[in-house]
Design a protein around this motif. Structure first.
Motif, PDB file in Angstrom:
ATOM      1  N   TRP A 158       0.881  -1.264   0.085  1.00  0.00           N
ATOM      2  CA  TRP A 158      -0.053   0.026   0.164  1.00  0.00           C
ATOM      3  C   TRP A 158       0.695   1.283  -0.097  1.00  0.00           C
ATOM      4  CZ3 TRP A 158      -0.811   3.674   3.936  1.00  0.00           C
ATOM      5  CH2 TRP A 158      -1.689   4.500   3.989  1.00  0.00           C
ATOM      6  N   ARG A 164      -2.854   3.056  -2.757  1.00  0.00           N
ATOM      7  CA  ARG A 164      -3.729   2.248  -3.386  1.00  0.00           C
ATOM      8  C   ARG A 164      -3.595   0.932  -2.852  1.00  0.00           C
ATOM      9  NH1 ARG A 164      -6.056   2.748  -8.626  1.00  0.00           N
ATOM     10  NH2 ARG A 164      -6.515   0.635  -9.470  1.00  0.00           N
ATOM     11  N   PRO A 165      -4.666   0.349  -2.550  1.00  0.00           N
ATOM     12  CA  PRO A 165      -4.819  -0.852  -1.932  1.00  0.00           C
ATOM     13  C   PRO A 165      -4.323  -1.946  -3.096  1.00  0.00           C
ATOM     14  CG  PRO A 165      -7.012  -0.186  -2.303  1.00  0.00           C
ATOM     15  CD  PRO A 165      -6.116   1.005  -2.399  1.00  0.00           C
ATOM     16  N   SER A 191     -12.648   5.051   2.090  1.00  0.00           N
ATOM     17  CA  SER A 191     -11.453   4.429   2.335  1.00  0.00           C
ATOM     18  C   SER A 191     -11.397   3.552   3.802  1.00  0.00           C
ATOM     19  CB  SER A 191     -10.189   5.056   2.432  1.00  0.00           C
ATOM     20  OG  SER A 191      -9.997   5.845   1.398  1.00  0.00           O
ATOM     21  N   THR A 194     -10.611  -0.187   3.192  1.00  0.00           N
ATOM     22  CA  THR A 194      -8.938  -0.161   3.126  1.00  0.00           C
ATOM     23  C   THR A 194      -8.197  -0.084   4.628  1.00  0.00           C
ATOM     24  OG1 THR A 194      -8.948   0.832   1.094  1.00  0.00           O
ATOM     25  CG2 THR A 194      -6.965   0.919   2.296  1.00  0.00           C
ATOM     26  N   LEU A 198      -6.124  -3.204   6.090  1.00  0.00           N
ATOM     27  CA  LEU A 198      -4.656  -2.972   6.666  1.00  0.00           C
ATOM     28  C   LEU A 198      -4.552  -3.568   8.088  1.00  0.00           C
ATOM     29  CD1 LEU A 198      -3.496   0.156   4.483  1.00  0.00           C
ATOM     30  CD2 LEU A 198      -3.178  -2.372   4.096  1.00  0.00           C
ATOM     31  N   GLU A 243      -2.682   4.290   7.939  1.00  0.00           N
ATOM     32  CA  GLU A 243      -1.255   3.978   8.388  1.00  0.00           C
ATOM     33  C   GLU A 243      -0.901   3.919   9.607  1.00  0.00           C
ATOM     34  OE1 GLU A 243       3.457   4.449   6.596  1.00  0.00           O
ATOM     35  OE2 GLU A 243       1.768   6.220   6.432  1.00  0.00           O
TER      36      GLU A 243
END
Length: 295
Positions: A158, A164-165, A191, A194, A198, A243
């Motif tokens: 990522w 971008r996944p 998102s 996503t 993650l 993140e």
């Protein structure tokens, strides 16, 4: 959990009015699914809001189908709607299906096979096909190989892809207890899927199935096609918190061996996947993701 031993995969769909016209395709794709003996699917629809139009559309489409559960609530975005839907999700496993997409034949059976057969795997994603307005489909050129996805691998990809996944989050199937432990979907305007993916990869090994499990509809009204989705301060903020969450989870936790809904998996933890609950050791860890390659 249900009285049938949890042999249910709950398919969760967030819904609002502009997407309701696509529900017949999603429903038809569900009715075509074939599952292992003794298993069934449940469709949990949650409107992001409360309108008579959407309620009526769902009632007309699914009248008399006991496998379908529809709910409404205050609007808060798709992540909030899906998380509210978990209150009615009866299955041991939860699969995402966006209202404008459709499952491919065998998609749910493949998810169930991995999650039942691999107790060290917490979640599954699969290939997807872009579903174009003319009805044709197009595949992705850079899917990972079929097989396990090591902890931290998706975050590394990522980052390399500029946020971008590396796989389509809309193909995700996950153990319900793991999904609940992470609080459901992130409280973001976009998102959010996503972010969840993650987070899952930060605490648990996953699996990628190369066979396409989703038809991903491309149309002008989809949220990811809007200008606001890909630019500006909001996107930067979304990426930053996604993140940061993944890194924090990676620093705080290990992974566990999961028993299946039948209770037939080996309950003994893999020594390499122990959940570390020692707070002093936690504090000593650096806040960074230990990234491993896919495979």
């Amino acid at each position: 959990m249900t009285g049938d031993g949890g042999r249910v995969i709950s398919v969760v769909t967030a819904l609002h009015a502009p997407y309701a016209r696509f529900l017949p395709d999603a429903y038809a794709s569900l009715r075509r699914q074939e599952l292992p003996d003794g298993w069934r699917w449940q469709w949990v629809l949650q409107e992001d809001g409360a309108t008579d139009a959407v309620a009526g559309a769902v009632a007309r489409l699914t009248a008399g189908d006991p496998r379908v559960s529809f709910g409404q609530g205050r609007p808060g975005g798709p992540g909030v709607a899906r998380t509210l839907a978990l209150a009615r999700a009866a299955g041991a496993y939860v699969r995402v299906l966006d209202a404008d997409d459709a499952l491919t034949p065998g998609a749910l059976a493949r998810d169930v096979a991995v999650l039942r057969g691999e107790p060290g795997i917490g979640w599954v994603t699969s290939g997807a096909l872009d579903w174009l307005p003319d009805g044709s489909t197009a595949g992705y050129a850079h899917d990972p190989p079929t097989g396990p996805v090591e902890r931290g691998a998706l975050l590394a990809l990522w980052r390399a892809g500029g946020g971008r996944p590396p796989v389509v989050p809309g193909t995700m199937a996950v153990r319900r207890e793991l999904l609940l432990a992470l609080g459901g979907w992130m409280a973001l305007p976009a998102s959010e899927d996503t972010g969840l993916l993650l987070a899952l990869n930060a605490v648990s090994r996953g699996w990628f199935t190369g066979t396409a499990g989703l038809l991903y509809r491309k149309w002008p009204g989809q949220s990811t096609a809007q200008t606001a989705h890909g630019a500006g301060a909001e996107r930067a903020a979304r990426m930053a918190v996604i993140e940061a969450r993944a890194l924090a989870l990676a620093a705080m936790t290990g992974a566990v061996e999961w028993a299946g809904p039948d209770g037939d998996a080996d309950p003994s933890p893999d020594p390499d996947l122990n959940l570390d609950l020692d707070l002093e050791r936690r504090r000593e860890r650096r806040l960074e993701c230990q990234c491993s390659p896919l495979g």
